[in-house]
Design a protein around this motif. Structure first.
Motif, mmCIF file in Angstrom:
data_model
loop_
_atom_site.group_PDB
_atom_site.id
_atom_site.type_symbol
_atom_site.label_atom_id
_atom_site.label_comp_id
_atom_site.label_asym_id
_atom_site.label_seq_id
_atom_site.Cartn_x
_atom_site.Cartn_y
_atom_site.Cartn_z
ATOM 1 N N THR A 151 0.853 -1.188 0.000
ATOM 2 C CA THR A 151 0.000 0.000 0.000
ATOM 3 C C THR A 151 0.890 1.239 0.000
ATOM 4 O OG1 THR A 151 -1.636 1.256 1.273
ATOM 5 C CG2 THR A 151 -0.155 -0.132 2.520
ATOM 6 N N VAL A 164 -3.732 -1.004 11.402
ATOM 7 C CA VAL A 164 -4.627 0.126 11.196
ATOM 8 C C VAL A 164 -3.954 1.106 10.246
ATOM 9 C CG1 VAL A 164 -3.774 1.382 13.216
ATOM 10 C CG2 VAL A 164 -6.067 1.854 12.338
ATOM 11 N N THR A 166 -4.525 5.090 8.307
ATOM 12 C CA THR A 166 -5.263 6.354 8.240
ATOM 13 C C THR A 166 -5.061 6.965 6.859
ATOM 14 O OG1 THR A 166 -4.921 6.725 10.610
ATOM 15 C CG2 THR A 166 -5.584 8.615 9.294
ATOM 16 N N ASP A 167 -6.155 7.219 6.170
ATOM 17 C CA ASP A 167 -6.088 7.730 4.797
ATOM 18 C C ASP A 167 -6.926 9.004 4.677
ATOM 19 O OD1 ASP A 167 -5.503 7.965 2.146
ATOM 20 O OD2 ASP A 167 -6.842 6.367 1.470
ATOM 21 N N GLU A 203 -10.416 8.534 6.489
ATOM 22 C CA GLU A 203 -10.868 7.172 6.745
ATOM 23 C C GLU A 203 -9.828 6.427 7.581
ATOM 24 O OE1 GLU A 203 -11.727 5.192 3.107
ATOM 25 O OE2 GLU A 203 -13.557 6.353 2.708
ATOM 26 N N ARG A 205 -8.978 2.664 8.654
ATOM 27 C CA ARG A 205 -9.326 1.306 8.233
ATOM 28 C C ARG A 205 -8.591 0.283 9.089
ATOM 29 N NH1 ARG A 205 -7.476 3.006 2.552
ATOM 30 N NH2 ARG A 205 -9.019 4.590 1.999
ATOM 31 N N LEU A 207 -7.241 -3.478 9.288
ATOM 32 C CA LEU A 207 -6.781 -4.403 8.260
ATOM 33 C C LEU A 207 -6.375 -5.743 8.851
ATOM 34 C CD1 LEU A 207 -4.339 -1.961 6.399
ATOM 35 C CD2 LEU A 207 -6.759 -2.349 5.880
ATOM 36 N N VAL A 214 -9.540 -5.181 4.160
ATOM 37 C CA VAL A 214 -10.141 -4.166 5.022
ATOM 38 C C VAL A 214 -11.248 -4.816 5.842
ATOM 39 C CG1 VAL A 214 -11.383 -1.981 5.114
ATOM 40 C CG2 VAL A 214 -9.584 -2.319 3.412
ATOM 41 N N TRP A 216 -12.809 -3.186 8.578
ATOM 42 C CA TRP A 216 -13.783 -2.167 8.964
ATOM 43 C C TRP A 216 -13.249 -0.787 8.586
ATOM 44 C CZ3 TRP A 216 -11.719 1.320 12.445
ATOM 45 C CH2 TRP A 216 -10.645 0.877 13.218
ATOM 46 N N THR A 217 -14.138 0.178 8.489
ATOM 47 C CA THR A 217 -13.770 1.548 8.149
ATOM 48 C C THR A 217 -14.551 2.508 9.039
ATOM 49 O OG1 THR A 217 -13.344 0.961 5.832
ATOM 50 C CG2 THR A 217 -13.701 3.293 6.326
ATOM 51 N N THR A 219 -15.010 6.892 9.827
ATOM 52 C CA THR A 219 -14.752 8.209 9.228
ATOM 53 C C THR A 219 -14.958 9.307 10.258
ATOM 54 O OG1 THR A 219 -17.042 8.268 8.443
ATOM 55 C CG2 THR A 219 -15.370 7.463 6.903
ATOM 56 N N GLY A 253 -13.957 -3.111 14.605
ATOM 57 C CA GLY A 253 -14.210 -1.677 14.521
ATOM 58 C C GLY A 253 -15.292 -1.203 15.460
#
Length: 451
Positions: A151, A164, A166-167, A203, A205, A207, A214, A216-217, A219, A253
């Motif tokens: 990634t 985890v 963060t995006d 977001e 996520r 992992l 993924v 869970w997500t 926001t 999550g």
């Protein structure tokens, strides 16, 4: 110990009235006795004994990076090749030999000439190998080097094979033109690319570390950080947003606990960090820092950074200080526990605190992390060997006749245990709980040690 079996064909002496079994009947019993004697001898060996053995040389290929990397009992060399790096794994035993090589991608914005996003970092996490290169992350099979997934974002491992990420999501068309040099506020995405507008959302996520799936997500609003929550309890993620602190189950999550982060002096939180089981929430505009329990989310203390300050020579500890002294604070209460000279550099090591002299003058003392009481005198040692998940504090010193000597302090110990020496060294060194690796003009020299 060797067992010598005498002539099996010679007739044994017999004792009148007793049948004596042939000698081969005693062979297995003799072997058992021999093993027991060896084990007894090993158990009787002095507890202070050490083992130090040179294993050999790992050749340095052209273009190899200067950083030493050790993970999971293996040594890694890294060679820059365009927009990727070649990672090679070496097994030190019985002598250093190559296991595999893999091409590890780098973030698209990485500048090979400047190295703006820092060196590569290799970690062994359970049955996986996590490689961070720039801001990107790649997970590999440690036995074959096969890439599981990759990634462009930086990921944070969480216990039980989780992670985890963060995006920050930006509106299309907001990418900053770096060739223009236009002034203005910039906002950086998780892969390091600058944007001229703040993100429309962030977001978080959860992992599966082995697959990158993924799970869970979430926001949360505003600026967001996500860290692994330590302390008792199931694997969890601590998320700090602009107005609240949330503890979520790392696998599902699900929100376990949540608390509001009130404004301080008219501003919300701007920084977040985790020190063991305490979350450190900073309010830069208000000049405050607040400590929270990462599991219960209870507010523990508040301190004024305007009056106390944060020294930059205090690694892995909560400190404050000024011109005369640096004070180490109890992370649970925020109160001063003990102090050291302002010129001293402090770092958490081997279950204690390493106190070094000013301007890299070398290690001086190992002190108790709770009271500051001296535990081990380190005078005479030149520097610290960079440790890779090592429980012991590894040290080195220059010998009068040339070469370099190595020593170690185990957690709870009160003296340096001498390990061994090596000739002709001038480069940096690294180590873990089994090996010491040093750079010289030919490559990486490796030693095995045991205390």
């Amino acid at each position: 110990m060797a067992l010598i079996e005498l002539d099996l064909d010679a007739p044994p002496d017999r004792i009148a009235g007793r049948r004596t079994p042939p000698p081969w009947r005693y062979r297995h019993l003799g072997l058992v006795v021999a093993v027991l004697l060896v084990l007894a001898a090993a158990g009787a060996a002095p507890a202070g004994g050490t083992f130090w053995r040179p294993l050999g040389l790992i050749p340095a290929p052209p273009g190899a990076e200067s950083t030493i990397q050790i993970a999971g009992g293996r040594v890694f060399t890294i060679v820059l090749a365009g927009q990727s790096r070649t990672l090679t794994a070496w097994d030190p035993q019985p002598s250093p030999h190559r296991l595999w090589s893999a091409e590890v991608p780098i973030s698209a914005t990485f500048d090979p000439a400047k190295g703006v996003f820092g060196p590569i970092r290799v970690q062994r996490i359970g049955g996986l190998l996590l490689v961070g290169a720039g801001l990107s992350s790649t997970v590999l099979d440690p036995d074959t080097g096969a890439i599981r997934w990759t990634t462009p974002n930086r990921i944070t491992p969480v216990p039980d094979g989780l992670a985890v990420l963060t995006d920050r999501i930006f509106r299309p068309g907001t990418l900053y033109d770096q060739e223009s040099g236009d002034p203005g506020m910039l906002y950086f995405s998780a892969d390091g690319r600058p944007h001229v507008e703040p993100p429309v959302r962030t977001e978080v996520r959860g992992l599966d570390l082995a697959t990158g799936e993924v799970l869970w997500t979430a926001t949360p609003g505003g600026s967001v950080t996500a860290e692994a929550a330590r302390g008792a309890g199931p694997p969890a993620v601590l998320i700090t947003s602009s107005d609240r602190l949330s503890l979520r189950d790392a696998r599902t999550g699900a929100v376990l606990r949540e608390t509001e982060l009130p404004e301080e002096a008219g501003s919300g939180p701007g920084t977040s960090d985790v020190l063991d089981d305490v979350a450190l929430i900073g309010y830069p505009e208000a000049g405050l820092q607040v400590g929270y329990d990462v599991r219960t989310l209870d507010r523990l203390w508040t301190r004024d950074l305007h009056t106390e300050g944060e020294p930059d020579n205090c690694a892995g500890l909560l400190c404050t200080g000024g011109d005369r002294e640096v004070r180490v604070l109890d992370r649970r209460t925020g109160k001063s526990a003990w102090s050291a000279p302002a010129t001293a550099a402090l770092a958490a090591r081997a279950g204690s605190v390493l106190m070094s002299g000013p301007d890299g003058d070398g290690p001086e003392l190992l002190v108790d992390g709770v009271t500051g009481a001296p535990r081990a005198d380190l005078s005479g040692w030149t520097g610290e060997v960079e440790g890779f998940d090592a429980h012991a504090l590894l040290l080195w010193r220059d010998e009068k006749g040339g070469g370099r000597a190595f020593g170690a302090v185990l957690p709870g110990a009160t003296e340096v245990r001498y390990l061994g020496a090596a000739d002709g060294l001038g480069g940096d060194c690294g180590g873990d709980d089994r090996y010491v690796v040093c750079r010289d003009v030919r490559g990486l020299r490796v030693w095995a040690y045991r205390i």
